[in-house]
Design an enzyme around this catalytic site. Structure first.
Site, PDB file in Angstrom:
ATOM      1  N   GLU A   1       0.821  -1.223   0.000  1.00  0.00           N
ATOM      2  CA  GLU A   1       0.000   0.000   0.000  1.00  0.00           C
ATOM      3  C   GLU A   1       0.853   1.270   0.000  1.00  0.00           C
ATOM      4  O   GLU A   1       0.317   2.370  -0.038  1.00  0.00           O
ATOM      5  CB  GLU A   1      -0.927   0.004   1.219  1.00  0.00           C
TER       6      GLU A   1
ATOM      7  N   ASN B   1      -0.874  -7.735  -3.422  1.00  0.00           N
ATOM      8  CA  ASN B   1      -1.498  -6.931  -4.465  1.00  0.00           C
ATOM      9  C   ASN B   1      -0.471  -6.077  -5.194  1.00  0.00           C
ATOM     10  O   ASN B   1       0.574  -5.719  -4.649  1.00  0.00           O
ATOM     11  CB  ASN B   1      -2.552  -6.009  -3.846  1.00  0.00           C
TER      12      ASN B   1
ATOM     13  N   ASP C   1      -7.677  -5.596  -4.807  1.00  0.00           N
ATOM     14  CA  ASP C   1      -6.802  -5.811  -3.658  1.00  0.00           C
ATOM     15  C   ASP C   1      -7.020  -7.195  -3.055  1.00  0.00           C
ATOM     16  O   ASP C   1      -7.197  -7.347  -1.858  1.00  0.00           O
ATOM     17  CB  ASP C   1      -7.010  -4.739  -2.587  1.00  0.00           C
TER      18      ASP C   1
END
Length: 613
Positions: free
Chosen positions: A209, A293, A335
């Site tokens: 992220e 991801n 995700d």
């Protein structure tokens, strides 16, 4: 049917929000040819009663051959002792038991405790404090968690949030070595539990992220020296793909897919971190692990399949060279990651026994793969799935539902939500029942990609997400799955996501915890609730069972709510992009009414013969 119809402890019926339902016919005769549930299995001579790694074994079964606690007597389980960690964030770790000592790793600041099990109540032997950098808390996506340690060759190995791996003398608590593996200023952190294989400590980074570039690193267990590092994106030389790389699907055999399937240099900030679980097959001499991801969350900003994010690798543990790889979710739009546990089992498939890898994946499908080749043998949804209509076994690719595509548009009613049908919380396998025990989520979402830019060390998300309960209104499920028959056998509906790990025993008892503070024991064959205990905080940790120095079987679990779901609901993770945190917080807004923060180890045992403990 309601729990009360199946419960042995009838008084507990009105204290639990869970319901258990049969999901079909009983398991096949082959799955029921072991001893009756009320009778303990014959003791296994290979069971030493220890728990030296979070998954119990290299095959990641989380199965214990201990038999003292059974479906007949688990109702008598009592609290033996407790231990406070002094930390109030999410406790996701599994305790370790080596000889007569228990080892516990906490969330940041990552204290390591050694507890003497030979002393009444578990006396503290020593504490080691790695003193990780305080700034690391700002780059931990989804709470400042730690998923545990591993033991080998007289040392305890664990990771710290600020991207260090530490080896500590198991007897004395003295630091043997400490190695810095990444840079928090670039958004890197480590939350995963290491695995020790053939004298190497395997460690992966977190930070998808934050636009980091993912890797798995092997360290020499004696010195901490880096033996090899394999990246999740980039040219084949960086990903450690060479002449021995033979993926099953032809489309995966082209050169430098870790660059070609990205736009420009996007692969350099492409995520594909390795923050989940690793398994090892000594027969094939291969390790297996998944990648996270791709970065950024907005798929419109990264056209292409984005290899090797949301994928699995099989690698040689000595060299790190890839043998095969498979991408669970090409061009991951939701995700879903790909970091979950890989259970290495030998199962009857197509009329013969095959060495397989079973993976309940975040994208909502239970996969069965040939672990020598990476061929997908089956892939079946284990909950509501709307983003795809299935998996094409000829190509291995998902059959997409175009109505749920994201990018710079709003997609509604996408199931599962971005934590996945099952996030990191690990499942367990029983060779007696031939069932897989799955703690998982029942969440759906509305998802919209938004344009964002990359700034090192800051959230790189680019999405607005609103999550909510899936069909039925409950947000969690604990289920038993038959990977040969490819179906759910029974399930228990939980009010909140079933965010804890699980353990199953030769006594046919399965243990797991809930976010609303229940620690439960259920019948491995029927799902009937046999016992439950209310802890001081929600449970997102991994339970274990062990044999104490007194010869008794114990069960232990860490309670302390947090993790992505818990921390968002309790407002404990300002470091996460607010669009994501608020999306999860809305889905879990009632959690604070059911649990406070906490940090406590609970240990349970049957009463001594002749009276209470």
């Amino acid at each position: 049917m309601p729990n009360c119809a199946l419960v042995l402890l009838l008084a507990a019926c009105d204290r639990s929000d869970a319901t258990v339902e049969s999901a079909g016919a009983r398991p096949t005769a082959a799955a029921n040819d072991s001893a009756p549930a009320a009778s303990p299995a014959a003791p296994d001579a290979g069971e030493d009663g220890q728990w030296t790694m979070p998954a119990r074994d290299h095959a990641s079964t989380r199965y214990s051959r201990l038999t003292e606690i059974t479906t007949a007597n688990v109702k008598d389980l009592q609290l033996a002792w407790t231990f406070s960690t002094g930390v109030l964030r999410g406790h996701e770790a599994a305790p370790l038991v080596v000889g007569s000592t228990m080892y516990v790793v906490t969330p940041y600041p990552n204290h390591l405790y050694a507890i003497d099990l030979a002393q009444p109540g578990g006396a503290l032997k020593w504490r080691y404090d790695p003193k990780p950098a305080r700034a690391a808390q700002g780059v931990a996506c989804c709470d400042v968690v730690n998923r545990g340690a591993a033991y080998a060759d007289g040392k305890i190995f664990f990771n710290t949030l600020d991207v260090q791996t530490v080896a500590v003398d198991a007897a004395t608590g003295k630091e043997v070595w400490k190695v810095q593996l990444g840079d928090i200023n670039r958004g890197e952190s480590i939350t995963m539990a290491p695995l020790v294989v053939k004298g190497k400590v395997l460690v992966g980074n977190s930070g998808g992220e934050f636009g980091v570039r993912g890797w798995l690193t092997a360290l020499d267990a004696s010195t901490g020296a880096i033996a090899w590092r394999a990246y999740g994106t980039g040219p084949d030389s960086d990903v450690r793909i060479g002449a021995d790389f033979q993926p099953f699907y032809a489309a995966d055999r082209e050169k430098d897919l870790g660059v070609k399937t990205w736009s420009g240099d996007q692969w350099k900030v492409g995520g594909a971190t390795a923050w989940g679980w690793i398994s090892y097959d000594p027969r094939l001499d291969l390790i297996y692990y998944g990648t996270s991801n791709p970065g950024v969350w907005n798929p419109a900003q990264r056209p292409g399949d984005n290899k090797w994010a949301s994928s699995i690798f099989a690698r040689d543990p000595d060299t790190g060279m890839a043998r095969w790889a498979y991408q669970w979710t090409p061009h991951d739009e939701h995700d879903f990651d790909g970091i979950n546990e890989n259970l290495l089992l030998d199962l009857p498939i197509g009329g013969r026994t095959r060495a397989v890898l079973v993976r309940p994946e975040r994208n909502g499908f239970v996969y069965v793969l040939d672990r020598a080749t990476g061929e997908v043998l089956s892939a079946d949804p284990f909950g509501p799935v709307t983003w795809a209509r299935g998996i094409d076994l000829k190509t291995g690719r998902p059959i997409l539902n175009p109505e749920k595509a994201t990018g710079n548009r709003l997609a509604r009613d996408v199931c599962p939500a971005s934590p996945g049908m099952k996030d990191w919380q690990p499942s367990a396998w029983s060779p007696r029942t031939r069932l897989l025990y799955l703690p998982h989520n029942n969440l759906c979402m509305d998802y919209e990609g938004v344009e964002t830019g990359y700034i090192a060390g800051t959230p790189y998300v680019g999405a607005q997400v609103r999550m909510y309960a899936g069909p039925g209104g409950h947000r969690g499920v604990f289920a038993a799955w038959d990977p040969v028959a490819r179906r759910k056998v029974w399930e228990i509906k939980e009010k909140f996501p079933a965010w804890s790990g699980t353990v199953v025993t030769a006594g046919d008892v399965v243990f797991y915890g809930t976010m609303d503070r229940w620690f439960k024991a259920v019948d491995a064959r029927t799902g009937a609730l046999l016992w439950q205990f209310r802890t001081g905080s929600g449970i997102i940790g991994q339970p274990i069972t062990y044999r104490g120095p007194d010869g008794k079987q114990y069960v232990a679990v860490l309670a302390g709510v947090g993790g992505w779901a818990g921390a968002a609901a309790l407002g404990l993770q300002p470091e996460v992009d607010p669009h994501i945190a608020l999306g999860f917080a809305d889905a879990m807004k009632d959690l604070p009414q059911h649990t406070p923060q906490g940090g406590m180890l609970y240990v349970f045992a049957l009463p001594d013969r002749g009276g209470t403990r």
